[in-house]
Design an enzyme around this catalytic site. Structure first.
Site, short mmCIF file in Angstrom:
data_model
loop_
_atom_site.label_atom_id
_atom_site.label_comp_id
_atom_site.label_asym_id
_atom_site.label_seq_id
_atom_site.Cartn_x
_atom_site.Cartn_y
_atom_site.Cartn_z
N GLY A 71 0.82 -1.21 0.00
CA GLY A 71 0.00 0.00 0.00
C GLY A 71 0.85 1.26 0.00
N THR A 72 1.94 1.25 0.74
CA THR A 72 2.80 2.43 0.82
C THR A 72 3.35 2.80 -0.55
OG1 THR A 72 3.38 1.87 3.09
CG2 THR A 72 4.88 3.36 1.93
N ASN A 151 -7.96 3.84 8.59
CA ASN A 151 -7.40 2.66 9.25
C ASN A 151 -7.53 2.78 10.77
OD1 ASN A 151 -5.44 4.73 8.32
ND2 ASN A 151 -4.07 3.70 9.73
N GLN A 179 -7.86 -0.20 3.40
CA GLN A 179 -8.70 -0.80 4.45
C GLN A 179 -10.07 -1.25 3.94
OE1 GLN A 179 -7.88 -1.64 7.54
NE2 GLN A 179 -5.83 -0.75 7.55
N SER A 199 -3.55 -3.13 -0.61
CA SER A 199 -2.47 -3.90 0.01
C SER A 199 -2.98 -5.30 0.32
CB SER A 199 -2.04 -3.19 1.30
OG SER A 199 -1.07 -3.97 1.95
N ALA A 200 -2.24 -6.32 -0.09
CA ALA A 200 -2.72 -7.71 0.04
C ALA A 200 -2.83 -8.16 1.50
CB ALA A 200 -1.79 -8.65 -0.72
N CYS A 325 1.65 1.65 12.66
CA CYS A 325 2.86 2.38 12.32
C CYS A 325 3.19 3.42 13.36
CB CYS A 325 2.70 3.07 10.97
SG CYS A 325 1.83 2.07 9.80
#
Ligand code: PLP
Length: 388
Positions: A71-72, A151, A179, A199-200, A325
């Site tokens: 995702g980043t 998120n 998300q 994002s997986a 994070c």
């Protein structure tokens, strides 16, 4: 002790079917998809099947999906890619103040290089007001980036409305849907987005793989230079096992999503109701209805989020105080502060996120343990003494 995992927004366990699908690509099907021989072609074929599954989950065309490392990277690619490709047209970006750091830090990077960024405020539930987006657009605006759902607090943003405004103004529109994809219906055409990050590992797939949806015709530059992979949009040998796992996770999510969303909404509401009934001086952060089915975020007065977290962990319950994070930092969450939650209340926040393997028994256990922990912490709390 049986452990209860309630941090699905940070990451999810890999689905056993996903792992099974990935395994051959570490061993007998190890080929490089760029190779002409049969090993290479076997890997290439499997990647294209995975691409079709990811595309189907969000209503995209296969060629509009570019695999990334997560995702980043997808967020970085969308923001830097559009900002740099449109530099000759303008230098203004609009985003919200509650985005993930992958968007906010990328905006800061661009600001240092001469771009102007408007950070829109949100209301007390974390909602962006679409008319604020409209008002912020100037003739120099080239990109709007607003996340699909938070998120931290689970609030689902009015993306379709913002999409209409962006289209009318002819400004590219990106959403971070990390998300939401696989959890609630996501259709790139209904949402009216040009770019969308996935994002997986948030949908029972592996870590280190994701995708950026890029609507056909969108002008953006690549920032990974090298080989010709991903139609020259993202160089580097593909993470074949990861991509295969991602495809399988997308396929499973598509099959199970509506039933899962219903089941989790029920469990979420049970948890919220129980917490609000059993603990006083507690409030739900985020919107009560425009909310992800799996997200509970509460602020509990007179206790520290970290203390609740550590005490829950001792009882085998894994939760979070905010986003993973930032949960190692003692700064209050930028999201809660943006909602107007006072810093002392933001410090007492706890996020519990549910998922595929969460059941009613788990919720019952939290409702048995957390009120006891809060009572114990409050009995020792100088915060409560000074309040009385
Ligand atoms: N965007 C959002 C909304 C997220 O929740 C996350 C992960 O926490 C990311 C981006 C980053 O995704 P990844 O961990 O795949 O880099």
């Amino acid at each position: 002790m049986r452990r209860i995992y309630l941090d699905y927004a940070a990451t999810t366990p890999t689905h056993p079917e996903v792992l099974k699908a990935m395994l051959p690509y570490f061993s007998e099907a190890f080929g490089n998809p760029s190779s002409i021989h049969s090993y290479g072609q076997e890997a290439k074929g499997a990647i294209e099947e995975a691409r079709a599954k990811v595309a189907a989950l969000i209503g995209a065309r296969n060629e509009e999906i570019v695999f990334t490392s997560g995702g980043t990277e997808a967020d970085n690619f969308a923001l830097k890619g559009v900002a740099l490709a449109s530099e000759n047209r303008g230098n203004h970006i609009i985003t919200s103040s509650i985005e993930h750091h992958a968007v906010l830090e990328t905006c800061k990077f661009l600001e240092k290089r001469g771009f102007l960024v408007t950070y829109l405020p949100v209301d007390e539930y974390g909602l962006v007001e679409p008319s604020d987006v409209k008002k912020a657009i100037t003739d120099k605006t080239t990109l709007i980036s607003v996340m699909h759902a938070s998120n931290e607090i689970g609030t689902i943003e009015p993306i379709t409305e913002i999409g209409r405004i962006a289209k009318e103004a002819e400004v590219y529109f990106h959403t971070d849907a990390v998300q939401t994809v696989g959890h609630i219906p996501v259709d790139v055409n209904e949402l009216g987005v040009d770019l969308l990050s996935i994002s997986a590992h948030k949908l029972c797939g592996p870590k280190g793989v994701g995708a950026l949806y890029i609507r056909k015709g969108t002008r953006l530059i690549s920032f990974m230079h090298g080989g010709e992979q991903e139609r020259r949009r993202r160089a580097s040998t593909e993470n074949v096992p990861g991509i295969i796992g991602f495809g399988t996770a997308a396929e499973l999510a598509q099959q199970e999503m509506s039933q899962e969303a219903q089941r989790l909404t029920y469990l979420r509401d049970q948890l919220v109701k129980g917490l609000l009934e059993q603990i006083d001086h507690i409030r739900l952060n985020g919107h009560s209805v425009k909310r992800l089915p799996n997200n509970v975020n509460v602020s509990v007065d007179f206790v520290e989020g970290e203390s609740m977290l550590l005490n829950l962990d001792l009882e085998g319950i894994c939760a979070s105080t905010g986003s993973a994070c930032s949960s190692s930092s003692l700064e209050p969450s930028h999201v809660l502060l943006a909602l107007g939650v006072p810093p002392e209340q933001a410090h007492g926040s706890l996020r519990l996120t549910l998922g595929k393997w969460t059941n009613e028994e788990d919720i019952g256990r939290v409702l048995e343990v957390l009120p006891r922990i809060v009572a114990k912490l409050r009995a020792m709390s100088p915060l409560l003494k000074s309040h009385r």
